[in-house]
Design a protein around this motif. Structure first.
Motif, PDB file in Angstrom:
ATOM      1  N   PRO A 184      30.505 -51.473   7.006  1.00 20.98           N
ATOM      2  CA  PRO A 184      30.523 -52.604   6.072  1.00 20.98           C
ATOM      3  C   PRO A 184      31.309 -52.241   4.816  1.00 20.98           C
ATOM      4  CG  PRO A 184      28.266 -52.077   6.747  1.00 20.98           C
ATOM      5  CD  PRO A 184      29.159 -51.004   7.296  1.00 20.98           C
ATOM      6  N   THR A 185      31.864 -53.241   4.187  1.00 21.67           N
ATOM      7  CA  THR A 185      32.626 -53.026   2.962  1.00 21.67           C
ATOM      8  C   THR A 185      31.741 -52.385   1.909  1.00 21.67           C
ATOM      9  OG1 THR A 185      33.990 -54.944   3.445  1.00 21.67           O
ATOM     10  CG2 THR A 185      33.980 -54.176   1.171  1.00 21.67           C
ATOM     11  N   ASP A 186      32.234 -51.321   1.320  1.00 16.94           N
ATOM     12  CA  ASP A 186      31.516 -50.611   0.268  1.00 16.94           C
ATOM     13  C   ASP A 186      32.552 -49.960  -0.639  1.00 16.94           C
ATOM     14  OD1 ASP A 186      30.063 -48.958  -1.383  1.00 16.94           O
ATOM     15  OD2 ASP A 186      29.017 -47.921   0.236  1.00 16.94           O
ATOM     16  N   PRO A 187      32.735 -50.509  -1.851  1.00 16.25           N
ATOM     17  CA  PRO A 187      33.771 -49.975  -2.744  1.00 16.25           C
ATOM     18  C   PRO A 187      33.509 -48.531  -3.173  1.00 16.25           C
ATOM     19  CG  PRO A 187      32.430 -51.607  -3.883  1.00 16.25           C
ATOM     20  CD  PRO A 187      32.015 -51.624  -2.446  1.00 16.25           C
ATOM     21  N   ASP A 188      32.290 -48.045  -2.997  1.00 15.28           N
ATOM     22  CA  ASP A 188      31.961 -46.674  -3.382  1.00 15.28           C
ATOM     23  C   ASP A 188      32.151 -45.672  -2.247  1.00 15.28           C
ATOM     24  OD1 ASP A 188      31.251 -47.449  -5.980  1.00 15.28           O
ATOM     25  OD2 ASP A 188      29.225 -47.993  -5.313  1.00 15.28           O
TER      26      ASP A 188
END
Length: 159
Positions: free
Chosen positions: A107-111
């Protein structure tokens, strides 16, 4: 046709004007060599066989090869096989490894740092096909041989 690199870890197993395959064995240098082999394959198609191979295709093929080979070498024990072939108006990048676990995009996770390879391949390939094999799996990405594909025309569903 068969050749081996200086370090002995990457071996070209077979070649045809529109098809080439390589065995890659666990060394990070094989990633760079795999990209170089992809560039050489596409350059030969253009220069010696007159096929229309766009600079976009060369760059995106290098990116796809880099991501798929990196993942295979990182997560699968044993050798990795890479094939490059022309099928009609597209080039196919096929990477086989011995790990039976099917990859999935996170899943998208900027971290999150790293683990974006499958996302990148899905973003640039026209088609991505992942199939379990009797031993391991086969990942096939397809990209247009010439030109830049129109937005929204890609089938990005992994099977």
């Amino acid at each position: 046709m068969s050749s081996q690199s200086e370090d002995g870890d990457c071996t070209e197993r077979g070649a045809h004007p529109t098809h080439v395959d390589f065995a890659l064995a666990g060394d990070d240098g094989c990633i760079a060599q795999a990209r170089d082999q992809a560039t050489g394959f596409l350059t030969r198609l253009r220069d010696k066989h007159g096929l229309d191979v766009s600079p976009y295709t060369v760059g995106m093929t290098q990116l796809i090869v880099s991501e798929l080979v990196t993942n295979a070498l990182k997560y699968a024990p044993g050798p990795v096989l890479m094939e490059l072939r022309v099928t009609g108006p597209r080039v196919e990048i096929v990477v086989r490894d011995s790990n039976p676990i099917m990859p999935s995009a996170h899943p998208t996770d900027p971290d999150r740092v790293g683990r974006h390879g499958l996302e990148i391949v899905r973003a640039v390939a026209q088609d991505l096909d992942i199939q379990r094999q009797p031993v391991g799996k086969r990942v096939t990405a397809r990209i247009a041989l010439s030109g830049v594909p129109a937005a929204g025309t890609a089938d990005r569903d992994a099977r």
